[in-house]
Enzyme design. Structure first.
Site, PDB file in Angstrom:
ATOM      1  N   GLY A   1       0.817  -1.213   0.000  1.00  0.00           N
ATOM      2  CA  GLY A   1       0.000   0.000   0.000  1.00  0.00           C
ATOM      3  C   GLY A   1       0.849   1.261   0.000  1.00  0.00           C
ATOM      4  O   GLY A   1       0.579   2.213  -0.746  1.00  0.00           O
TER       5      GLY A   1
ATOM      6  N   CYS B   1       1.461   2.683  12.705  1.00  0.00           N
ATOM      7  CA  CYS B   1       2.525   3.655  12.431  1.00  0.00           C
ATOM      8  C   CYS B   1       2.743   4.555  13.632  1.00  0.00           C
ATOM      9  O   CYS B   1       3.871   4.847  14.006  1.00  0.00           O
ATOM     10  CB  CYS B   1       2.181   4.494  11.227  1.00  0.00           C
ATOM     11  SG  CYS B   1       0.777   3.877  10.353  1.00  0.00           S
TER      12      CYS B   1
ATOM     13  N   THR C   1      12.384  -7.089 -10.479  1.00  0.00           N
ATOM     14  CA  THR C   1      11.838  -8.430 -10.689  1.00  0.00           C
ATOM     15  C   THR C   1      10.542  -8.585  -9.906  1.00  0.00           C
ATOM     16  O   THR C   1      10.482  -8.267  -8.719  1.00  0.00           O
ATOM     17  CB  THR C   1      12.860  -9.494 -10.235  1.00  0.00           C
ATOM     18  OG1 THR C   1      14.078  -9.262 -10.918  1.00  0.00           O
ATOM     19  CG2 THR C   1      12.354 -10.900 -10.522  1.00  0.00           C
TER      20      THR C   1
ATOM     21  N   ASN D   1      -8.542   3.717   8.436  1.00  0.00           N
ATOM     22  CA  ASN D   1      -7.980   2.538   9.108  1.00  0.00           C
ATOM     23  C   ASN D   1      -8.079   2.606  10.626  1.00  0.00           C
ATOM     24  O   ASN D   1      -7.998   1.589  11.293  1.00  0.00           O
ATOM     25  CB  ASN D   1      -6.527   2.322   8.684  1.00  0.00           C
ATOM     26  CG  ASN D   1      -5.703   3.571   8.741  1.00  0.00           C
ATOM     27  OD1 ASN D   1      -6.043   4.598   8.152  1.00  0.00           O
ATOM     28  ND2 ASN D   1      -4.612   3.514   9.467  1.00  0.00           N
TER      29      ASN D   1
HETATM   30  C1  LIG Z   1      -2.005  -0.638   5.779  1.00  0.00           C
HETATM   31  C2  LIG Z   1      -2.386   0.597   5.065  1.00  0.00           C
HETATM   32  C3  LIG Z   1      -1.495   1.235   4.196  1.00  0.00           C
HETATM   33  C4  LIG Z   1      -0.072   0.768   4.004  1.00  0.00           C
HETATM   34  O1  LIG Z   1      -0.007  -0.453   3.349  1.00  0.00           O
HETATM   35  P1  LIG Z   1       1.347  -1.339   3.433  1.00  0.00           P
HETATM   36  O2  LIG Z   1       1.011  -2.525   2.570  1.00  0.00           O
HETATM   37  O3  LIG Z   1       1.552  -1.666   4.862  1.00  0.00           O
HETATM   38  O4  LIG Z   1       2.437  -0.523   2.870  1.00  0.00           O
HETATM   39  C5  LIG Z   1      -1.919   2.370   3.553  1.00  0.00           C
HETATM   40  N1  LIG Z   1      -3.154   2.855   3.744  1.00  0.00           N
HETATM   41  C6  LIG Z   1      -4.046   2.278   4.565  1.00  0.00           C
HETATM   42  C7  LIG Z   1      -5.396   2.867   4.730  1.00  0.00           C
HETATM   43  C8  LIG Z   1      -3.688   1.133   5.258  1.00  0.00           C
HETATM   44  O5  LIG Z   1      -4.552   0.571   6.094  1.00  0.00           O
END
Ligand SMILES: *Cc1c(COP(=O)(O)O)cnc(C)c1O
Length: 401
Positions: free
Chosen positions: A75, A340, A251, A155
């Protein structure tokens, strides 16, 4: 190490266990089928075919063209590609971006990047439920606006945002802007927490760019994609061998991509039923917790404008971080803030934006349910919370200073 206590995992918004059916389709690519997808001999072609089959499967499930799917390592990377990629490709001298203060740190930190010298960012206000006023988006638009980035669902508090409505209005606005020779405004949505909300396909949302990842949907970690609508002007941020149409060199994570494809398929297939189940559990727990812990405050909206798997609570006077460690000793995993902000130990930027006091934000924790969560898990959590709240461990005056 033996652990005799039952483990009750309630942090599905942070990470999900790998679905065994996902692992099964990944295994061949972690074993014998290890070829580089760019290689032209049969082992390479087999890997390439696996990647392209996954791309087609995902495109079909999200009702877009497979040409519009770029695989990334999660993400965060997709968000970086969307934001930096659009800004780097833009001809606008001092570009302007509109976002909200409750975005994931991937979005917020990307926009704070000091290398983006002439960038201007407007942060929309959010109300006490973490919701934005969509009309505010259009009040903030300037001739220099090139990008709007708003998440599909939050989130931390589960708030669902009116992405389709904003996209529709932006579409009309873009027609006027093109006639006036103003830059087109691209619309990106971080949908890492909202895959279930796009079961009608990405076109039903109307965004130009959309981020998804695998680790929140019972797929492998470090897998993700950026949907890039055909015709979008975007530059890569990772340069090299030119994989993924030159937009993401390196890759390919073949096993990860194959697993990610399966995870998306399975998640969308099971979503409707599972969502109803989680909604009932959410209501059950919220009713009970309000009655049995009278001081509790519920953060975020109630009902359909909230993700069914998210509960966010404040227990005034109880530091969430200590609470989290005590719950862990009792075999229960919850989150004291987003993953985070756990690292930085700062109170959640989301809760602060919703006007919680610093104290209340530090006394807030998140419960997110998933495939293995049962009613009895939530009963056990409630019972444990009641015991902890009563215990001397959490005498208010010993902690607040
Ligand atoms: C977990 C999350 C991300 C980050 O994704 P990663 O795969 O951990 O880099 C970004 N945005 C939201 C809303 C998330 O819940």
């Amino acid at each position: 190490m033996t652990n005799l206590k039952k483990q009750i995992y309630l942090d599905y918004a942070s990470s999900t266990p790998l679905d065994p059916r996902v692992l099964k389709v990944m295994l061949p690519y972690l074993k014998g089928e290890f070829g580089n997808p760019s290689a032209l001999y049969r082992l390479g072609v087999s890997a390439k075919t696996a990647v392209e089959n996954a791309r087609h499967l995902i495109a079909k499930n999200l009702q877009v063209s497979s040409q519009e799917i770029i695989f990334t390592a999660g993400g965060t990377e997709s968000v970086n590609l969307a934001i930096q990629g659009i800004l780097n490709a833009s001809a606008t001298r001092s570009p302007h971006v509109i976002t909200s203060p409750v975005e994931h740190s991937a979005v917020l930190e990307c926009l704070k990047n000091p290398k983006l010298l002439n960038l201007k960012v407007s942060y929309l206000k959010v109300d006490s439920q973490g919701q934005i006023d969509m009309h505010e988006v259009f009040k903030q638009v300037t001739p220099q606006t090139v990008l709007v980035s708003i998440m599909l669902a939050n989130n931390e508090v589960g708030t669902i945002y009116p992405i389709a409505e904003i996209a529709r209005k932006l579409g009309q606005l873009n027609k006027e802007r093109i006639a006036k020779k103003l830059p087109r405004i691209y619309f990106h949505s971080d949908a890492c927490q909202g895959l279930g909300l796009i079961s009608a396909g990405i076109p039903s949302l109307g965004v130009d760019l959309l981020t998804l990842n695998g680790s929140k949907i019972y797929g492998p970690k470090q897998t993700g994609l950026l949907y890039i609508k055909k015709g979008t002007n975007i530059n890569p941020i990772i340069l090299g061998g030119g994989q993924e149409k030159g937009l993401r060199s390196g890759t390919e994570n073949v096993a990860g991509i194959v697993g990610f494809g399966k995870a998306i398929e399975l998640y969308l297939k099971g979503f409707k039923k599972e969502n109803l189940r989680l909604r009932k559990l959410q209501k059950y727990f919220l009713d009970k917790v309000s009655k049995q812990l009278p001081t509790v405050k519920i953060n975020g909206p109630l009902g359909e404008s909230r993700l069914a798997n998210n509960i966010n609570l404040t227990l005034p006077g109880i530091e969430a971080e200590s609470l989290m460690f005590y719950l862990d000793q009792e075999g229960i995993q919850v989150s004291s803030g987003s993953a985070c902000s756990n690292i930085t130990q700062e109170p959640s930027h989301v809760l602060l934006s919703m006007d919680l006091s610093k104290e209340d934000a530090k006394s807030s924790f998140r419960i997110t349910t998933g495939i293995h969560t049962t009613k009895s898990d939530l009963d056990y959590l409630l019972k444990t919370l009641k015991t902890l709240v009563k215990s001397k461990l959490f005498k208010t005056d010993e902690r607040i200073n």
